[in-house]
Enzyme design. Sequence first.
Site, PDB file in Angstrom:
ATOM      1  N   HIS A 192       0.831  -1.210   0.000  1.00 14.35           N
ATOM      2  CA  HIS A 192       0.000   0.000   0.000  1.00 14.35           C
ATOM      3  C   HIS A 192       0.859   1.252   0.000  1.00 14.35           C
ATOM      4  O   HIS A 192       2.067   1.207   0.283  1.00 14.35           O
ATOM      5  CB  HIS A 192      -0.959  -0.005   1.198  1.00 14.35           C
ATOM      6  CG  HIS A 192      -0.280   0.085   2.534  1.00 14.35           C
ATOM      7  ND1 HIS A 192       0.095   1.272   3.110  1.00 14.35           N
ATOM      8  CD2 HIS A 192       0.080  -0.883   3.434  1.00 14.35           C
ATOM      9  CE1 HIS A 192       0.648   1.058   4.288  1.00 14.35           C
ATOM     10  NE2 HIS A 192       0.666  -0.249   4.501  1.00 14.35           N
ATOM     11  N   CYS A 208       3.626  -4.951   6.437  1.00 10.66           N
ATOM     12  CA  CYS A 208       3.164  -4.589   5.098  1.00 10.66           C
ATOM     13  C   CYS A 208       4.294  -3.978   4.277  1.00 10.66           C
ATOM     14  O   CYS A 208       5.301  -3.513   4.811  1.00 10.66           O
ATOM     15  CB  CYS A 208       2.001  -3.606   5.182  1.00 10.66           C
ATOM     16  SG  CYS A 208       0.467  -4.345   5.789  1.00 10.66           S
TER      17      CYS A 208
END
Length: 316
Positions: A192, A208
């Site tokens: 992301h 992440c």
Amino acid sequence: MKRTLLSSLLALTTTAATALTLPVPDRPGDSLIGSPPHEVKYVAAKYEDTLIDIAVEHRLGQDEIVLANPHVDRWLPGEGTPVRIPTSFILPNAPRQGIVVNLPEMRVYYYPNAHQVVTYAIGIGRENNWRTPLGRTHIAAKMENPSWTPPPSIIAEHLADGDVLDPYYPPGPNNPLGLFAMRLGISGYLMHSTQKTNGIGMRVSHGCIRMYPSDIEQFFPMVKVGTSVNIVNQSIKVGWYHDTLYMEVYPEMEEWPASYEQRLHTALNLIEQANGGQIPVVKGSILKMALEKPTGIPVAVYERPSQASTQTTVQN
């Protein structure tokens, strides 16, 4: 001569870089992409610059630019100081398909087809309980303007530091996931965008993979759901560019430490594999320096003898 070279380096502009979309080497066995290794790019630091500012401007990782400039002060390079911008990369030793993430390098490689590769700097998970997992997975879902509900573990961690997270973050520019997110097949992990761009090229996330907003804006439309993702741990990469063998070295990840002897063994094995199962006479001092003081810059460790020199040797 030196003064002329320095003047040309300082004259280079600091225009923000775009994502690197590069041709996959078409010579059999070659794996170095980007600028030819002898073409070195520098930019001149401005008075107010830090190395991190220059990294963000050129969409490089923080550790990446620090490694490439070991003699430049991270926080105060000094006006006019030449700062090296990495523009050459050895492809990871992995199938050239889908997405390949090399954790020590903190860089992602995406193969949209057999002839091109796109590469971006990334931020990854912290060591211990928050590291980014290794292994093969895939893009399970794509989300534009995602919302975010922090999991209890992250809420508790922030609370321990006196920071209270909201229980829900609606879509929008203030969302920690940014405007684009792609969910991996490994539960709980995403690729992301992030507003904390200084963390690109560092181990700062909860596992992440973070990207510059402008990078994932380009990347997101390219990638289809189901695209393979291969997350690897390759602190040492070896590859050919024409008749020269190069090695590119990064520090080991904290959770997988290795001694100099182990790193040397790994490097020699990779060199042997790249050279058709035979260990050539390498440049020992350069090999040692690269392993002891990683820069993330490809360095030449061996050159194949030219046909002309081989003929001369035979004649003599």
